[in-house]
Motif scaffolding. Structure first.
Motif, PDB file in Angstrom:
ATOM      1  N   LYS A 125       1.328   0.453 -10.827  1.00 21.48           N
ATOM      2  CA  LYS A 125       0.909   0.734 -12.205  1.00 21.48           C
ATOM      3  C   LYS A 125      -0.572   1.042 -12.289  1.00 21.48           C
ATOM      4  O   LYS A 125      -0.992   1.932 -13.032  1.00 21.48           O
ATOM      5  CB  LYS A 125       1.259  -0.456 -13.105  1.00 21.48           C
ATOM      6  CG  LYS A 125       2.761  -0.563 -13.312  1.00 21.48           C
ATOM      7  CD  LYS A 125       3.107  -1.393 -14.529  1.00 21.48           C
ATOM      8  CE  LYS A 125       4.582  -1.201 -14.842  1.00 21.48           C
ATOM      9  NZ  LYS A 125       5.033  -2.024 -15.954  1.00 21.48           N
ATOM     10  N   VAL A 126      -1.378   0.305 -11.524  1.00 22.80           N
ATOM     11  CA  VAL A 126      -2.816   0.590 -11.545  1.00 22.80           C
ATOM     12  C   VAL A 126      -3.078   1.986 -10.981  1.00 22.80           C
ATOM     13  O   VAL A 126      -3.864   2.749 -11.531  1.00 22.80           O
ATOM     14  CB  VAL A 126      -3.589  -0.468 -10.737  1.00 22.80           C
ATOM     15  CG1 VAL A 126      -5.023  -0.033 -10.528  1.00 22.80           C
ATOM     16  CG2 VAL A 126      -3.545  -1.796 -11.446  1.00 22.80           C
ATOM     17  N   THR A 127      -2.377   2.337  -9.886  1.00 24.13           N
ATOM     18  CA  THR A 127      -2.560   3.662  -9.302  1.00 24.13           C
ATOM     19  C   THR A 127      -2.217   4.742 -10.320  1.00 24.13           C
ATOM     20  O   THR A 127      -2.960   5.700 -10.512  1.00 24.13           O
ATOM     21  CB  THR A 127      -1.663   3.842  -8.064  1.00 24.13           C
ATOM     22  OG1 THR A 127      -1.905   2.749  -7.184  1.00 24.13           O
ATOM     23  CG2 THR A 127      -1.957   5.140  -7.361  1.00 24.13           C
TER      24      THR A 127
ATOM     25  N   ALA B 205       0.829  -1.198   0.000  1.00 23.17           N
ATOM     26  CA  ALA B 205       0.000   0.000   0.000  1.00 23.17           C
ATOM     27  C   ALA B 205       0.864   1.249   0.000  1.00 23.17           C
ATOM     28  O   ALA B 205       0.669   2.156  -0.818  1.00 23.17           O
ATOM     29  CB  ALA B 205      -0.925  -0.017   1.214  1.00 23.17           C
ATOM     30  N   ILE B 206       1.865   1.277   0.900  1.00 26.89           N
ATOM     31  CA  ILE B 206       2.664   2.498   1.037  1.00 26.89           C
ATOM     32  C   ILE B 206       3.525   2.729  -0.208  1.00 26.89           C
ATOM     33  O   ILE B 206       3.453   3.775  -0.859  1.00 26.89           O
ATOM     34  CB  ILE B 206       3.551   2.434   2.295  1.00 26.89           C
ATOM     35  CG1 ILE B 206       2.660   2.412   3.545  1.00 26.89           C
ATOM     36  CG2 ILE B 206       4.505   3.618   2.343  1.00 26.89           C
ATOM     37  CD1 ILE B 206       3.390   2.019   4.809  1.00 26.89           C
ATOM     38  N   VAL B 207       4.308   1.717  -0.565  1.00 27.54           N
ATOM     39  CA  VAL B 207       5.240   1.898  -1.684  1.00 27.54           C
ATOM     40  C   VAL B 207       4.503   1.964  -3.018  1.00 27.54           C
ATOM     41  O   VAL B 207       4.762   2.842  -3.852  1.00 27.54           O
ATOM     42  CB  VAL B 207       6.293   0.770  -1.701  1.00 27.54           C
ATOM     43  CG1 VAL B 207       7.266   0.969  -2.843  1.00 27.54           C
ATOM     44  CG2 VAL B 207       7.024   0.714  -0.372  1.00 27.54           C
TER      45      VAL B 207
ATOM     46  N   PHE C 192       3.919  -7.375  -6.150  1.00 29.15           N
ATOM     47  CA  PHE C 192       2.608  -6.755  -5.989  1.00 29.15           C
ATOM     48  C   PHE C 192       2.697  -5.232  -5.927  1.00 29.15           C
ATOM     49  O   PHE C 192       1.771  -4.533  -6.325  1.00 29.15           O
ATOM     50  CB  PHE C 192       1.935  -7.319  -4.733  1.00 29.15           C
ATOM     51  CG  PHE C 192       1.748  -8.804  -4.811  1.00 29.15           C
ATOM     52  CD1 PHE C 192       0.700  -9.341  -5.532  1.00 29.15           C
ATOM     53  CD2 PHE C 192       2.650  -9.672  -4.217  1.00 29.15           C
ATOM     54  CE1 PHE C 192       0.534 -10.710  -5.635  1.00 29.15           C
ATOM     55  CE2 PHE C 192       2.485 -11.040  -4.311  1.00 29.15           C
ATOM     56  CZ  PHE C 192       1.428 -11.564  -5.024  1.00 29.15           C
ATOM     57  N   VAL C 193       3.821  -4.722  -5.420  1.00 29.10           N
ATOM     58  CA  VAL C 193       4.053  -3.280  -5.443  1.00 29.10           C
ATOM     59  C   VAL C 193       3.959  -2.772  -6.876  1.00 29.10           C
ATOM     60  O   VAL C 193       3.346  -1.747  -7.161  1.00 29.10           O
ATOM     61  CB  VAL C 193       5.440  -2.945  -4.840  1.00 29.10           C
ATOM     62  CG1 VAL C 193       5.881  -1.549  -5.263  1.00 29.10           C
ATOM     63  CG2 VAL C 193       5.392  -3.042  -3.330  1.00 29.10           C
TER      64      VAL C 193
ATOM     65  N   LEU D  54       9.687   0.153 -11.853  1.00 29.78           N
ATOM     66  CA  LEU D  54       8.631  -0.808 -11.546  1.00 29.78           C
ATOM     67  C   LEU D  54       8.697  -2.010 -12.488  1.00 29.78           C
ATOM     68  O   LEU D  54       8.551  -3.155 -12.070  1.00 29.78           O
ATOM     69  CB  LEU D  54       7.259  -0.133 -11.664  1.00 29.78           C
ATOM     70  CG  LEU D  54       6.869   0.844 -10.543  1.00 29.78           C
ATOM     71  CD1 LEU D  54       5.518   1.473 -10.832  1.00 29.78           C
ATOM     72  CD2 LEU D  54       6.839   0.139  -9.205  1.00 29.78           C
ATOM     73  N   THR D  55       8.917  -1.716 -13.774  1.00 28.07           N
ATOM     74  CA  THR D  55       8.974  -2.814 -14.746  1.00 28.07           C
ATOM     75  C   THR D  55      10.118  -3.758 -14.422  1.00 28.07           C
ATOM     76  O   THR D  55       9.978  -4.984 -14.517  1.00 28.07           O
ATOM     77  CB  THR D  55       9.144  -2.247 -16.167  1.00 28.07           C
ATOM     78  OG1 THR D  55       8.132  -1.268 -16.370  1.00 28.07           O
ATOM     79  CG2 THR D  55       9.009  -3.332 -17.203  1.00 28.07           C
ATOM     80  N   MET D  56      11.267  -3.179 -14.014  1.00 30.78           N
ATOM     81  CA  MET D  56      12.397  -4.034 -13.670  1.00 30.78           C
ATOM     82  C   MET D  56      12.074  -4.889 -12.450  1.00 30.78           C
ATOM     83  O   MET D  56      12.342  -6.087 -12.426  1.00 30.78           O
ATOM     84  CB  MET D  56      13.641  -3.186 -13.398  1.00 30.78           C
ATOM     85  CG  MET D  56      14.373  -2.804 -14.683  1.00 30.78           C
ATOM     86  SD  MET D  56      15.567  -1.477 -14.440  1.00 30.78           S
ATOM     87  CE  MET D  56      16.586  -2.176 -13.161  1.00 30.78           C
ATOM     88  N   LEU D  57      11.440  -4.288 -11.444  1.00 31.39           N
ATOM     89  CA  LEU D  57      11.079  -5.040 -10.241  1.00 31.39           C
ATOM     90  C   LEU D  57      10.122  -6.182 -10.565  1.00 31.39           C
ATOM     91  O   LEU D  57      10.205  -7.269  -9.993  1.00 31.39           O
ATOM     92  CB  LEU D  57      10.423  -4.114  -9.221  1.00 31.39           C
ATOM     93  CG  LEU D  57      11.350  -3.268  -8.368  1.00 31.39           C
ATOM     94  CD1 LEU D  57      10.531  -2.477  -7.359  1.00 31.39           C
ATOM     95  CD2 LEU D  57      12.361  -4.149  -7.647  1.00 31.39           C
TER      96      LEU D  57
END
Lengths: 345, 552
Positions: free
Chosen positions: A225-227, A140-142, A219-220, A166-169
């Motif tokens: 990405k949705v956010t 939620a936070i990250v 999941f982060v 994010l894509t790399m993660l």
């Protein structure tokens, strides 16, 4: 049938104008909606229980042989064990017995531990729940911050940097993440323990820091990405421009009009994540040697301990269905239009 | 000194495109200035620059002085202060402009609470007062309601009340009635005029509708392609336009009044259309719908009678208009005729063949499509963005005929020529075409297979007036050449007057009046028709067309 939406919408508004509480939240229609959701929740759980219970009969291997492993079973012994575990009954009766017990929290006895399943699970559950809750907070936070930062800097360097990050993660599977985290923070730096879940609350949190990070990574990315996309969509809305034109501060506009309206898709995705988190915790628990539900599941499948497997699967299914039902039922509070139906949009 | 003084305003995008080029205009307190132009002329951008709502990275030049303070280059706090106290803005679409997830009370009170620091009770009382002043029936209750429970007209009142919370000196209205029905538009305009005179506000009124501008503005500024074309007294600009562009714009604007030569509008001479005189003969009509009804049953809600016992007929080569406001059932009627919707009762015959049932199976669908084709409202949505215009038309031909590829291509070009387009347009994808060109492609596609009846559902509503005039000309041309039968669905009486010999008026699913268009507009019998006609804005110096006709 494709409804002529404008005609229906106008009719709905005429009705609303005539009766101001039309489409309100605490109406009979609202109660019917909640009852419907609860009904479909129960139905889903029932169908899942059928699937979970009878899938045992599809799996090769006989639990009786497992129970009597190491001995040369005499026919009497087989007959005794079969009767003790109720395996001589017809399948539907076995199902009924199991279901009646399950509803009361009694999932039978574990074949490997020779203890009640509820006792075995009760020992393991706190670790897994703690792990999932900590990972959930991290997500939620990250995830939300990454999404919000990216959306507010849309098209700029920070946005692109966040997206690439994010894509790399998202390409890091949780078992790789676990190993890397252990190697760096536990082995080299020695900041965190490598193994086990600790004693007592504080120690447990300390032990679970690395595992929850490993679990949260993928999941982060999803939540982030949705956010971002949900916020970006809202940023372009005319009501946001209206709010700006009225002299509200940027922060106020973002909070009250952009983020608030972007919440729907974020919550929907979060609900779907619940099952993923519970399932993915299996891998993380294995990597960090945690005595949680995930590792218990793997072990039980391996040893054909079907009462434990059934209980865990039912638990995961129930958690998933209940969380999503709550999000469904809460929807009118998130988006008041949903109670009135899509026609009035 | 003027309330708003814009001089030599320029706006450049970071990529060098100049969107505004030397705009100068002024608004005095208590004065209404119309900003008129077609889409892309920069009128909205000009108005937004007054509140500092310009695109990111845009470079501004010139001066914008609002209430004695410079807007361009003002600090963030200065801009906030201007937005909070000097001017406020009403936007085009109230449904998009009010946050759908918050209550109307929240919309009304948020600036009072968050910017003015008023208490909740105080803000709520003020909000209720303002809602009452824009004539909403139950202010206290409305504050707890959500936007989706309101109609567009009621929401626009909320939007106006919301803009008035700050007691602005200048009210900027950006096409505030374009998304509304004509009767609702009349009510909203009344509210605006009332508020303007009771508060002595200045008003900058943006519109593409010359008749509307003429009916409420003291002065108008005509804009085109980012420049001011003409400025002056409203009456002078419309009755004696000086710029070339203004002249064209005034000429292209259809009016509901009979063509007296004053506006130079070209009304189709109905006698020039072939076979129109045969409509009273015994020949079977091209389209005959008898007593058709449609009711939608929605779960948990009262049923909606979209169309009730409607009968229409169009003679071969005739054109019938169906007019009515949103929700009147006119689109449902069209959809039943085209075979997209099943009528609950009644029957539909096209060119003597039964067409009541929704076609099932490929052969039936093709047969139905050959007898009736539809042109939809929004050409941006009705053409496949990945197909060239030529290909869209060619596909229709291939589906219905056995033409060889080269024959089909030749036919496509002939069709495009008929709607005033050429070979280069055949190769173009929709996004490179303008709105008018797209709609012409859509018409060409509908005509490709020579349908018995062409249904046009608000087919020109989304277009600028000059483009609309072109499309209507194309339609008139085709009717003259081919004797095409047209069912024309529209909310715009002025357009209907240009296109159709006969008109039916629908209200809440029922046909309330029918007759020859000219006679119907001149001497309406049903009060609703009268209301529709009265609601159409017209310059206050113009003669009442109805009275004019009666005395003639």
């Amino acid at each position: 049938m494709a409804l002529d939406s404008s005609t229906v919408a106008v009719a709905a508004q005429n009705a609303a104008a005539a009766n101001p509480r039309f489409g309100g939240r605490f109406t009979a229609a609202g109660l019917r909606r909640v009852a419907g959701k609860l009904g479909s929740l129960v139905l889903t759980l029932f169908l899942a229980s059928l699937l979970v219970f009878f899938s045992r009969f599809l799996v090769p291997g006989d639990p009786v042989t497992f129970l009597l492993r190491g001995r040369k079973p005499s026919p009497e012994a087989i007959a005794q064990v079969t009767e003790q575990y109720g395996l001589d009954l017809p399948p539907w009766q076995q199902y009924l017995n199991w279901l009646v017990g399950a509803v009361q929290g009694d999932f039978g006895r574990s074949l490997q531990y020779r203890q009640d399943v509820s006792t075995v699970l009760g020992e393991r559950l706190p670790v897994t729940l703690m792990l999932v809750v900590m990972a959930g907070l991290l997500i939620a936070i990250v995830g939300l911050s990454a999404g919000i930062v990216a959306a507010l800097n849309r098209g700029k360097a920070l946005d692109r940097f966040t997206l690439i990050g994010l894509t790399m993660l998202s390409a890091v599977p949780s078992f790789v993440g676990s190993i890397v985290l252990i190697a760096i923070f536990a082995v080299q730096l020695g900041w965190f323990p490598t193994f086990g879940s600790g004693e007592g609350f504080g120690d447990m949190v300390y032990h679970l820091v690395l595992p929850s990070i490993a679990l949260a990574i993928v999941f982060v990315v999803l939540v982030g990405k949705v956010t971002r996309s949900s916020m970006v969509e809202q940023l372009d809305r005319e009501h946001v421009e209206v709010a700006i034109s009225r002299g509200l501060k940027r922060g106020t506009v973002i909070r009250r009009h952009v983020f608030r309206n972007a919440l729907g898709p974020i919550l929907t995705v979060s609900g779907i994540l619940v099952a993923g988190l519970l399932v993915a915790s299996t891998i993380v628990e294995a990597a960090f040697g945690l005595a949680g539900m995930g590792s218990l599941l793997v072990q039980s499948v391996d040893r054909l301990d079907f009462p434990v497997v059934q209980a865990i699967v039912m638990f995961v299914v129930t958690a998933f269905v209940v969380v999503n039902a709550i999000i469904d039922i809460a929807e009118p509070w998130i988006d008041p239009r949903s109670a009135a139906g899509a026609a009035a949009r | 000194m003027s309330l708003l003084d814009i001089s030599e305003l320029t706006l450049d995008l970071p990529n060098g495109t100049r969107l505004l080029d030397g705009i100068s205009l002024s608004v005095d307190a208590g004065e209404t200035v119309g900003l008129v132009g077609e889409s892309g002329s920069g009128k909205s951008l000009t108005a937004r620059s007054v509140l500092g709502l310009t695109p990111d990275g845009a470079r501004l030049g010139g001066r914008v002085e609002l209430d004695g303070r410079e807007v361009i280059g003002a600090s963030a706090a200065g801009i906030l202060d201007l937005r909070r106290h000097a001017a406020s803005m009403i936007f085009q679409d109230p449904r998009a402009g009010i946050n759908p997830m918050r209550t109307l009370g929240d919309h009304m009170t948020e600036t009072l609470r968050l910017c003015e620091g008023r208490s909740k009770a105080d803000a709520t009382a003020r909000a209720a007062e303002l809602l009452a002043s824009v004539q909403l029936p139950r202010p206290e209750e409305h504050l707890k309601q959500y936007p989706h429970e309101f109609s567009g007209g009621m929401l626009q009142r909320v939007m106006i009340a919301g803009a008035l919370t700050s007691s602005p000196k200048l009210l900027i209205c950006d096409e505030p009635t374009t998304a509304l029905d004509v009767t609702t538009q009349a009510e909203i305009i009344r509210v605006l005029i009332e508020q303007r005179s009771s508060r002595g506000m200045g008003m900058l009124f943006i519109t593409h509708d010359l008749n509307l501008a003429a009916s409420i503005c003291d002065r108008v500024v005509v804009m085109s392609a980012g420049r001011v074309e003409e400025t002056g007294d409203a009456r002078r600009v419309f009755s004696a336009p000086q710029g070339e562009y203004t002249k064209r714009l005034v000429a292209a604007t259809p009016t509901i009044a009979a063509a007296t030569g004053a506006t130079g509008v070209d009304v189709i001479d109905v006698r020039a259309v072939p076979s129109i005189e045969t409509e009273r003969s015994d020949a079977e009509p091209m389209l005959a719908a008898n007593g058709i009804s449609k009711t939608y049953h929605l779960r948990g809600k009262t049923e909606v009678n979209a169309v009730v016992d409607a009968s229409i007929s169009i003679a071969r080569g005739g054109a019938l208009a169906v007019v009515g406001e949103s929700g009147s059932g006119k689109s449902t009627l069209a959809r039943m005729i085209v075979g997209l919707e099943q009528a609950d009762a009644g029957d539909i015959r096209i060119a003597g063949r039964e067409r009541t049932e929704i076609p099932r199976g490929r052969a039936a669908r093709l047969a139905h499509a050959r007898s009736v084709q539809m042109v939809f409202q929004d050409p941006y949505l009705s053409l496949d963005p990945r197909m060239t215009a030529g290909r869209s038309i060619e596909d229709a031909l291939r589906l219905h005929t056995k033409l060889s590829t080269s024959d089909a291509r030749a036919r496509v070009l002939a069709l495009l020529e008929q709607v005033g387009l050429g070979e280069k347009h055949a190769q173009a994808r929709p996004r490179t075409l303008s709105g008018g060109q797209r709609q012409r492609v859509a018409i060409a596609r509908a005509l490709a297979i020579d349908p018995d009846v062409l249904v046009m559902d608000e087919a020109t509503s989304a277009l600028d007036v000059s483009v609309q005039a072109q499309v209507l000309d194309v339609l008139a041309e085709i009717r003259r050449e081919r004797g095409l039968t047209v069912l024309f669905i529209s909310h715009d009486l002025a357009v209907v007057r240009r296109v159709c010999e006969e008109t039916v008026v629908m209200r809440r699913g029922r046909i309330v009046e029918r007759g020859r268009t000219a006679a119907l507009l001149a001497a309406p019998e049903h009060p609703y028709t009268q209301l529709l006609i009265d609601s159409v804005p017209r310059p206050d110096w113009a003669v009442d067309p109805v009275a004019d006709q009666k005395s003639a």
